[in-house]
Design an enzyme around this catalytic site. Sequence first.
Site, PDB file in Angstrom:
ATOM      1  N   SER A 194       0.318  -1.123  -0.117  1.00 22.81           N
ATOM      2  CA  SER A 194      -0.186   0.125  -0.439  1.00 22.81           C
ATOM      3  C   SER A 194       0.856   0.883   0.055  1.00 22.81           C
ATOM      4  CB  SER A 194      -0.687  -0.256   0.983  1.00 22.81           C
ATOM      5  OG  SER A 194      -1.945   0.344   1.004  1.00 22.81           O
TER       6      SER A 194
ATOM      7  N   HIS B 103      -7.387  -5.456  -2.083  1.00 20.68           N
ATOM      8  CA  HIS B 103      -6.661  -4.536  -0.922  1.00 20.68           C
ATOM      9  C   HIS B 103      -5.416  -5.771   0.083  1.00 20.68           C
ATOM     10  CE1 HIS B 103      -3.300  -1.788  -0.968  1.00 20.68           C
ATOM     11  NE2 HIS B 103      -4.272  -1.150   0.720  1.00 20.68           N
TER      12      HIS B 103
END
Length: 576
Positions: free
Chosen positions: A430, A543
């Site tokens: 991320s 994610h």
Amino acid sequence: ADGGEAQRLTSIDTGVRWAEWSPDGRSIACLSDIDPRKKARSRKARPLADDVQVIDTAFWQFNGLGSRIDKRHHLFVIPARGGRPRQLSDGLWSIGGPFPLSEPVCFGLDGQWLYYLATPDPADDWAAARRVEIFVIRRDGKERRQLTDFGGMFNAVRMSPAGELLAIGSLMEQGWASPNRLWSVDPETGTTRPVETGVDRSMGDAINCDVRFPGRQHEPWISSDGRRALVRVTDRAAVRLAEINLESGALSWSSPEDVSVLAFHSTPDGASRVELRTSMTELPELWVAAGDAPLRRLTKLNDRLLAQRQVFPGLPANVTASDGAQVEAWIQGAAQGKRPKRPLILAIHGGPKTVYGHAFMLEFQMLAGSGFAVLTSNPRGSDGYGTDWAAAVHAHYGERDYQDLMEVVDHALEADLGVDPQRLGVSGGSYGGFMTNWIVGHTDRFHAAVSQRGISNWESFFGTSDIGYFFSPEHIGALPWEDPGRYREKSPLTYAERIRTPLLIIHSEKDLRCPIEQAEQLFVYLKRLERDVRLARFPDESHELSRSGSPKRRMERLRLILSWFEERLAPGSRPG
């Protein structure tokens, strides 16, 4: 509670996402997804294709949940013995606001009123993503009204036994770096008052841990006399349990600084409490506190596994940065004594407002057990060190945060921690994926890199990420059409031609936070430049792959990371 077969109480087509008992135990409030556009469509001509989605909001999708166009969380009440649920709320907005919350609803003391969180202006894309207020509604669904005019984002609300509402929330004065505080709310007038603790820390859990599992947080817990509250606070490198005196605001710690409390629950009188604890060397287990007795571990589910494995503690490797600030860092798996020096992997956390520290990371234990030293730190932008520390990267990505990371590596090499300066790796996910991309475009000191679910192009991220349109302006400092040069300057893709470090890119195909187009762009650029690059695509994952993906895909992710570093950081290996 005495056992026996469970009885199904609800038969809602879309299921139940959350539930709360009424004070008298006669009913249960719950949330479920509904399609608020269904009635409107039934009054018009029937569409010729039911799977076509017509979008009229920028906040139409959410990572891990997918499209929200035909799904909104709404409030139901059902008798505790079962029966037909009564739907209390409806419309093109969700209970809890735009983000899934742990404590979005609570009953009043008499059970006749429910207080819930929601955005006051769901038609305004910008406001909907940055403002959540407290609303109140009768148990029969009547007399709904907005209670507070807070102007920020509440993320939890609970009713005190003393008849006062307590909420956790942020005024967003420094955007997403703003700390979550405790607020007292008058249930009649909606007047809000901060509970001043004098501690510049944010309430909530910002610790990175890849072996956690979901659960209710029950925060804030409030004592039966309404004078004390228990909350979790990210303090430096741990999530600690704190007791707050609601009259004076005095805060005292109820858990140590080298342990993280992933969840807790207390009896109404506070005499007993159960905590889910973890540390750098301990997998999550339940602990119980009863009265004045010492804390006692309740479960030993992982003892047998850990007895068969070597577990690596984090040795402090703290750094005084070039501007005098103290940056906390740790190294796991450093070579001891006269043993051969180990390859070093710099691991960078996401967020950026999260922390590495006192929680078990299976990924780091695997790497350390395979012969690598793993270096972690909490550079500028991290949570746990105050508001200014967290806000330092806003509009300044790749600046002081990059310096902090490079100085942490410098210190690890200079401090004779048993690492080989000729075999350096870097990895992150991320924000850590962005920073990995940024690093390899700005230095050749690393000999292998793994970029995971990261950002390479801020301009396309603005329009494709589920949070891009409101996250990017704050973190870049402008809108893309206002300062396109700034977006290019801060995009790792701009520096692709400089990248010589062998790079493995790991990305999930259903990642809506950092969409896979971010990985695809960087991969194609580097292939055209004939660089050493690979792209690993994970189907049906979001994610959250490293934390809550399917077990086999999580294992494959770890295998790919380990193999990449073993191939390129073996003794004598150097980038091509």
